[in-house]
Design a protein around this motif. Structure first.
Motif, PDB file in Angstrom:
ATOM      1  N   GLU A 156      -2.660   3.702  -6.931  1.00 21.25           N
ATOM      2  CA  GLU A 156      -1.973   2.983  -5.862  1.00 21.25           C
ATOM      3  C   GLU A 156      -0.720   3.727  -5.426  1.00 21.25           C
ATOM      4  O   GLU A 156      -0.015   4.337  -6.217  1.00 21.25           O
ATOM      5  N   ASN A 157      -0.458   3.614  -4.146  1.00 22.22           N
ATOM      6  CA  ASN A 157       0.695   4.252  -3.535  1.00 22.22           C
ATOM      7  C   ASN A 157       1.976   3.565  -4.014  1.00 22.22           C
ATOM      8  O   ASN A 157       2.056   2.341  -4.037  1.00 22.22           O
ATOM      9  N   SER A 158       2.967   4.335  -4.375  1.00 20.39           N
ATOM     10  CA  SER A 158       4.221   3.750  -4.864  1.00 20.39           C
ATOM     11  C   SER A 158       5.042   3.132  -3.734  1.00 20.39           C
ATOM     12  O   SER A 158       5.907   2.293  -3.977  1.00 20.39           O
ATOM     13  N   GLY A 159       4.763   3.534  -2.487  1.00 17.86           N
ATOM     14  CA  GLY A 159       5.559   3.039  -1.358  1.00 17.86           C
ATOM     15  C   GLY A 159       4.862   2.022  -0.475  1.00 17.86           C
ATOM     16  O   GLY A 159       5.487   1.393   0.369  1.00 17.86           O
ATOM     17  N   ILE A 160       3.515   1.851  -0.645  1.00 20.80           N
ATOM     18  CA  ILE A 160       2.747   0.922   0.201  1.00 20.80           C
ATOM     19  C   ILE A 160       1.802   0.139  -0.708  1.00 20.80           C
ATOM     20  O   ILE A 160       0.890   0.716  -1.312  1.00 20.80           O
ATOM     21  N   SER A 161       2.002  -1.154  -0.824  1.00 17.83           N
ATOM     22  CA  SER A 161       1.148  -1.939  -1.716  1.00 17.83           C
ATOM     23  C   SER A 161      -0.286  -1.952  -1.192  1.00 17.83           C
ATOM     24  O   SER A 161      -0.528  -2.057   0.009  1.00 17.83           O
ATOM     25  N   GLY A 162      -1.243  -1.811  -2.100  1.00 17.20           N
ATOM     26  CA  GLY A 162      -2.658  -1.856  -1.737  1.00 17.20           C
ATOM     27  C   GLY A 162      -3.190  -0.604  -1.084  1.00 17.20           C
ATOM     28  O   GLY A 162      -4.360  -0.547  -0.703  1.00 17.20           O
ATOM     29  N   ALA A 163      -2.350   0.424  -0.925  1.00 16.07           N
ATOM     30  CA  ALA A 163      -2.794   1.671  -0.300  1.00 16.07           C
ATOM     31  C   ALA A 163      -2.967   2.754  -1.357  1.00 16.07           C
ATOM     32  O   ALA A 163      -2.323   2.735  -2.406  1.00 16.07           O
ATOM     33  N   SER A 164      -3.836   3.697  -1.066  1.00 18.41           N
ATOM     34  CA  SER A 164      -4.071   4.816  -1.974  1.00 18.41           C
ATOM     35  C   SER A 164      -2.885   5.774  -1.966  1.00 18.41           C
ATOM     36  O   SER A 164      -2.158   5.890  -0.969  1.00 18.41           O
ATOM     37  N   SER A 165      -2.715   6.464  -3.072  1.00 15.28           N
ATOM     38  CA  SER A 165      -1.637   7.460  -3.166  1.00 15.28           C
ATOM     39  C   SER A 165      -1.904   8.655  -2.258  1.00 15.28           C
ATOM     40  O   SER A 165      -1.029   9.506  -2.075  1.00 15.28           O
ATOM     41  N   SER A 166      -3.100   8.719  -1.676  1.00  6.45           N
ATOM     42  CA  SER A 166      -3.425   9.832  -0.772  1.00  6.45           C
ATOM     43  C   SER A 166      -2.920   9.587   0.648  1.00  6.45           C
ATOM     44  O   SER A 166      -3.184  10.376   1.545  1.00  6.45           O
ATOM     45  N   LEU A 167      -2.192   8.469   0.853  1.00  6.62           N
ATOM     46  CA  LEU A 167      -1.663   8.137   2.177  1.00  6.62           C
ATOM     47  C   LEU A 167      -0.143   8.124   2.162  1.00  6.62           C
ATOM     48  O   LEU A 167       0.475   7.907   1.125  1.00  6.62           O
ATOM     49  N   SER A 168       0.444   8.320   3.338  1.00  9.92           N
ATOM     50  CA  SER A 168       1.894   8.150   3.471  1.00  9.92           C
ATOM     51  C   SER A 168       2.172   7.406   4.773  1.00  9.92           C
ATOM     52  O   SER A 168       1.413   7.509   5.743  1.00  9.92           O
ATOM     53  N   LEU A 169       3.284   6.643   4.777  1.00  8.25           N
ATOM     54  CA  LEU A 169       3.677   5.823   5.919  1.00  8.25           C
ATOM     55  C   LEU A 169       4.649   6.601   6.794  1.00  8.25           C
ATOM     56  O   LEU A 169       5.640   7.135   6.304  1.00  8.25           O
ATOM     57  N   ARG A 170       4.340   6.651   8.090  1.00  6.09           N
ATOM     58  CA  ARG A 170       5.190   7.377   9.035  1.00  6.09           C
ATOM     59  C   ARG A 170       5.585   6.450  10.185  1.00  6.09           C
ATOM     60  O   ARG A 170       4.972   5.408  10.403  1.00  6.09           O
ATOM     61  N   PHE A 171       6.575   6.862  10.940  1.00  2.00           N
ATOM     62  CA  PHE A 171       7.009   6.092  12.108  1.00  2.00           C
ATOM     63  C   PHE A 171       7.492   7.040  13.188  1.00  2.00           C
ATOM     64  O   PHE A 171       8.223   7.999  12.910  1.00  2.00           O
ATOM     65  N   ASP A 172       7.039   6.797  14.431  1.00  2.00           N
ATOM     66  CA  ASP A 172       7.655   7.479  15.567  1.00  2.00           C
ATOM     67  C   ASP A 172       7.581   6.551  16.771  1.00  2.00           C
ATOM     68  O   ASP A 172       6.881   5.535  16.761  1.00  2.00           O
ATOM     69  N   ALA A 173       8.335   6.896  17.811  1.00  3.03           N
ATOM     70  CA  ALA A 173       8.467   6.007  18.965  1.00  3.03           C
ATOM     71  C   ALA A 173       7.143   5.818  19.693  1.00  3.03           C
ATOM     72  O   ALA A 173       6.875   4.752  20.245  1.00  3.03           O
ATOM     73  N   GLU A 174       6.273   6.839  19.697  1.00  2.00           N
ATOM     74  CA  GLU A 174       5.015   6.753  20.447  1.00  2.00           C
ATOM     75  C   GLU A 174       3.962   5.947  19.684  1.00  2.00           C
ATOM     76  O   GLU A 174       3.319   5.063  20.247  1.00  2.00           O
ATOM     77  N   ARG A 175       3.804   6.240  18.406  1.00  2.00           N
ATOM     78  CA  ARG A 175       2.723   5.596  17.641  1.00  2.00           C
ATOM     79  C   ARG A 175       3.196   4.438  16.775  1.00  2.00           C
ATOM     80  O   ARG A 175       2.379   3.740  16.173  1.00  2.00           O
ATOM     81  N   ILE A 223      -9.008  14.088   2.136  1.00  2.00           N
ATOM     82  CA  ILE A 223      -9.742  12.877   1.750  1.00  2.00           C
ATOM     83  C   ILE A 223     -11.224  13.086   2.046  1.00  2.00           C
ATOM     84  O   ILE A 223     -11.590  13.627   3.090  1.00  2.00           O
ATOM     85  N   VAL A 224     -12.073  12.654   1.135  1.00  2.00           N
ATOM     86  CA  VAL A 224     -13.522  12.842   1.295  1.00  2.00           C
ATOM     87  C   VAL A 224     -14.168  11.534   1.769  1.00  2.00           C
ATOM     88  O   VAL A 224     -13.629  10.448   1.542  1.00  2.00           O
ATOM     89  N   PRO A 225     -15.331  11.593   2.444  1.00  2.00           N
ATOM     90  CA  PRO A 225     -16.014  10.377   2.908  1.00  2.00           C
ATOM     91  C   PRO A 225     -16.329   9.433   1.739  1.00  2.00           C
ATOM     92  O   PRO A 225     -16.740   9.870   0.657  1.00  2.00           O
ATOM     93  N   GLY A 226     -16.122   8.146   1.968  1.00  2.00           N
ATOM     94  CA  GLY A 226     -16.376   7.138   0.940  1.00  2.00           C
ATOM     95  C   GLY A 226     -15.174   6.819   0.081  1.00  2.00           C
ATOM     96  O   GLY A 226     -15.184   5.832  -0.667  1.00  2.00           O
ATOM     97  N   GLN A 227     -14.124   7.632   0.164  1.00  2.00           N
ATOM     98  CA  GLN A 227     -12.930   7.404  -0.664  1.00  2.00           C
ATOM     99  C   GLN A 227     -12.188   6.163  -0.173  1.00  2.00           C
ATOM    100  O   GLN A 227     -11.951   5.986   1.012  1.00  2.00           O
ATOM    101  N   SER A 228     -11.833   5.278  -1.107  1.00  2.00           N
ATOM    102  CA  SER A 228     -11.091   4.065  -0.757  1.00  2.00           C
ATOM    103  C   SER A 228      -9.655   4.413  -0.415  1.00  2.00           C
ATOM    104  O   SER A 228      -8.989   5.135  -1.155  1.00  2.00           O
ATOM    105  N   LEU A 229      -9.182   3.864   0.714  1.00  2.00           N
ATOM    106  CA  LEU A 229      -7.836   4.169   1.187  1.00  2.00           C
ATOM    107  C   LEU A 229      -6.906   2.960   1.134  1.00  2.00           C
ATOM    108  O   LEU A 229      -5.718   3.102   0.885  1.00  2.00           O
ATOM    109  N   VAL A 230      -7.454   1.772   1.392  1.00  2.00           N
ATOM    110  CA  VAL A 230      -6.660   0.539   1.352  1.00  2.00           C
ATOM    111  C   VAL A 230      -7.499  -0.561   0.723  1.00  2.00           C
ATOM    112  O   VAL A 230      -8.680  -0.714   1.048  1.00  2.00           O
ATOM    113  N   LYS A 231      -6.898  -1.308  -0.204  1.00  2.00           N
ATOM    114  CA  LYS A 231      -7.526  -2.504  -0.782  1.00  2.00           C
ATOM    115  C   LYS A 231      -6.501  -3.625  -0.668  1.00  2.00           C
ATOM    116  O   LYS A 231      -5.514  -3.634  -1.404  1.00  2.00           O
ATOM    117  N   GLU A 232      -6.742  -4.549   0.261  1.00  2.00           N
ATOM    118  CA  GLU A 232      -5.728  -5.558   0.550  1.00  2.00           C
ATOM    119  C   GLU A 232      -6.327  -6.950   0.630  1.00  2.00           C
ATOM    120  O   GLU A 232      -7.367  -7.152   1.254  1.00  2.00           O
TER     121      GLU A 232
END
Length: 747
Positions: A176-195, A205-214
């Protein structure tokens, strides 16, 4: 006037307990039981249980009747639960031997021999003490039969069944990601004005890999269709809707529902779910059932959201929004840390003071309501709906429950109407403001929880399923995923839990994207952009940009096009008159005329399917073959409807046990589905699953094994190795693999 109109509308949504309805459903259930239609009887007896008044002597009889249907259907454990309910609700002593015999029979079937023997002894003692019992010769005969059966089972116990099933796959690696509950450690949270907030891959990341369990923060079951009731109607609907088929708390499929004690609408899979729902939200919602059904699921989700969050957290965030709501609409200001609501050190809205983004009410509250983009008419209607709910809460004396001010002893007390001032209290105004925010948020952030539902009776060798919307929910973490018409993820559901898996390789640094509905394989770019306008953005994904290039024609338009009745080339043109694309052929036709033929064809296909449902398979085949010939004169060979007809023919032939014919048509369907959706799509996986069932039943061992392997590879990417379809495929594989070698060589 608005209140009077609302009262009239609510009158049509019946959620009160009606003893007259219970009696009527009981008669219908008894009729179906006598006809041997035990599944229909089971559904009707559940409707009886929902309408019986608590404490009524009929409640125990209802559970006893339902236990009889469960016994015939082979659901022995659930039958025992209903027998226990009948006993706890005061089942008449004079009828007790009836359910004790049923209990003994269930225990025998479950190989619980000692318990069965104890029950039979109790019955024998009752016979000796009760002279009236001797007049019930049927019961005595049944007792004698069960004693013989018990003796046989004790002398010749059945051999223990070997545990058989699918081959266990490799355990999934999940960190589990230390910064996003229920998210995989292979993800990171970003922010910008457009998105805005979004997730990117921090590693390959390979096909079939779990990314979020919420787990959903809140979910509300969509009631489904029901017959429109007029003011003078006295009949009740016997059809089973989603409200009858799934638990209103955990969304698991219902077999024998536990009814709410206060209303006829809410139903649960267990007493535990009923108790949890009552404590968390249903004690407040119960008396508002008709109003919530009338106003719609978004209003219901908004109310349940504030009930689950608790008034203290709601009022804290509403107070903060008065100071910071302008910042929420300003992308640059949103990058700055928020004070007591806390966006954390990262400055990303919704994060806690520790910088962690959790699936919490705070994260949910920070989802954008897009207040400025909604039309004034829409905002007024939403406000009117929210105020109607809050006025009803106040009038029914439920304000203390909403504000979490009741003592534990008061939680289980029935509510009486306490008419108070028409003016909402300051606290309820705060609740209303939060609810309005959530109703507006739902237009862009509501997530449909879907389930694979069987089409038809589901008792055939080949089961056809399609995804249907089961509930509407808020998933704060899942809402971080931005849209793409060509997404790189797939979402599946188990109860109220969502799992996001990679559907294709995702490189480190690439954004993780989810499809909000309009997919490039199913719609042209103009249709997609029109549907996406409700989210207040213009899609600029790769598929949209490619299709918007001058001279580029959508593959959906080409594949789902009309063809020339003379030379079979594609018909083209943007106006009302379509012309053949073959320059040597000068044929033209009216778009309206061809569209009318398509509509007539779809109606004929539906008539063929209706014939299949009533057992007229031969007539269904003739109609479908005629439809196929007609379609070939004006539809492209790759048109999705051509594939659907092949699928329907396969279904009819499978019903008749003609497995080779069924497989032949399914293979043609798969070719068309692959062209539209791709060879690794979930749609192709579902078709391969059906083909595997056909080949398995037709004893085509070698081909079945290779089809199972391919279906398993696709479906495990989209649904994971523990899904019901994967388990069934593995069971088929294990069964075929156990056949003698000489048979395997011949097939």
């Amino acid at each position: 006037e608005e209140e009077a109109a609302l009262v009239r509308l609510c009158h049509r949504a019946r959620t009160d307990k009606e003893p007259e309805a219970a009696s009527w459903y009981r008669e219908q259930g008894n009729r179906e039981f006598k006809r041997g239609q035990y599944q229909a009887a089971l559904r009707l007896y559940s409707k009886v249980a929902s309408h019986e008044l608590p404490g009524s002597p009929e409640v125990s009889v209802c559970f006893a009747n339902r236990s009889a249907a469960l016994l015939h259907l082979g659901h022995f454990e659930v039958c025992l639960e209903d027998i226990a309910r009948a006993e706890s609700h005061g089942y008449p002593d004079r009828l007790l031997p009836k359910i004790l015999l049923r209990k003994a029979e269930c225990l025998l079937c479950l190989e619980r021999l000692q318990e069965a023997q104890d029950i039979l002894r109790v019955l024998e003692s009752k016979i000796a003490l009760d002279g009236v019992m001797t007049t019930h010769l049927t019961w005595l005969k049944k007792l004698s039969q069960l004693k013989v059966k018990l003796g046989e089972k004790k002398r010749c116990p059945e051999p223990a069944q070997e545990a058989r099933g699918g081959i266990e796959g490799e355990p999934e690696i999940w960190e589990e990601n230390s910064g996003i509950s229920g998210a995989s450690s292979s993800l990171s949270l970003r922010f910008d004005a457009e998105r805005g907030r979004h997730l990117v891959a921090s590693q390959d990341i390979v096909p079939g890999q779990s990314l979020v369990k919420e787990e959903a923060f809140v979910s509300v079951l969509c009631p489904g269709e029901s017959l429109p009731l007029q003011d003078d109607d006295t009949a009740w609907d016997t059809r089973a809707t989603k409200a009858d088929l799934y638990c209103h708390h955990c969304l698991r499929q219902l077999l024998a529902s536990v009814p709410c004690q206060g209303c006829s609408y809410a139903k649960y899979c267990s007493q535990h779910c009923a108790d949890v729902a009552w404590q968390q939200y249903h004690r407040t919602e119960c008396s508002l059932g008709a109003l919530l059904l009338t106003l719609g699921v978004f209003c219901h989700v908004a109310l349940r959201t504030v009930l689950l969050a608790g008034f203290a957290e709601v009022s804290r965030l509403v107070a903060w929004s008065h100071r910071g709501d302008k910042d929420l609409q300003n992308p640059e200001a949103r990058c700055k840390p928020l004070s007591d609501a806390g966006a954390g050190s990262r400055g990303i809205p919704g994060c806690g003071s520790n910088g962690r983004y959790q699936s919490s009410y705070q994260a949910l509250f920070h989802l954008l309501p897009h207040t400025e983009q909604h039309s004034p008419e829409h905002k007024f209607l939403c406000t009117l709906s929210v105020v109607a709910i809050c006025k009803q809460l106040q009038a029914a004396g439920l304000e203390a429950a909403v504000l979490n001010q009741e003592s534990p002893q008061e939680l289980s007390k029935p509510k009486t109407c306490e008419k108070t001032s028409d003016e909402l209290s300051p606290e309820l105004k705060t609740v209303a403001e939060a609810m309005l925010r959530h109703v507006l948020q739902l237009q862009c952030n509501a997530q449909a929880i879907t389930v694979m539902q069987e089409l038809g009776p589901g008792d055939g060798a080949v089961v056809d399923k399609k995804p249907v919307r089961l509930a509407t929910a808020f998933f704060p973490v899942l809402s971080l995923l931005n849209h793409s018409c060509c997404p790189n993820t797939s979402v599946s559901f188990s109860g109220t839990a969502a799992t996001v898996r990679a559907s294709q390789p995702i490189s480190s640094g690439q954004e993780v994207l989810h499809c909000y509905g309009p997919h490039w394989c199913r719609m042209r770019v103009a249709e997609r952009q029109q549907l996406l306008s409700q989210y207040f953005f213009e899609c600029r994904c790769r598929a949209c940009l490619e299709e918007l290039e001058p001279g580029v024609k959508s593959v959906v338009s080409i594949r789902n096009s009309f063809c020339c009745p003379k030379c079979q080339a594609h018909m083209q043109g943007e106006d009302d008159t379509l012309c053949c694309s073959n320059k040597a052929c000068a044929t033209s036709a009216s778009r309206d005329h061809l569209s009318g033929r398509l509509q007539d064809l779809q109606q004929q296909i539906q008539k063929a399917l209706d014939m299949l449902r009533v057992g007229k398979a031969d007539q269904a085949i003739k109609m479908l073959l005629k439809c196929q010939m007609d379609a070939g004169t004006f539809l492209s060979p790759e048109h999705l409807l051509m594939g659907e007809m092949e699928d329907h023919l396969a279904q009819v032939y499978a019903t008749l046990g003609k497995w080779q014919e069924a497989a032949r048509h399914l293979k043609k369907s798969i070719e068309i589905v692959e062209r539209h959706h791709g060879p690794s799509s979930v749609e192709t996986g579902h078709e391969l699953f059906k083909l595997a069932q056909v080949l398995f039943n037709g004893f085509a061992v070698s081909e079945a094994l290779s089809t199972i392997q391919r279906a398993e590879g696709i479906l495990s990417v989209h649904f994971g190795p523990q899904s019901a379809q994967i388990q069934e495929l593995q069971e088929m594989k294990a069964c075929l693999s156990e056949l003698p070698r000489n048979i395997l060589q011949r097939t």
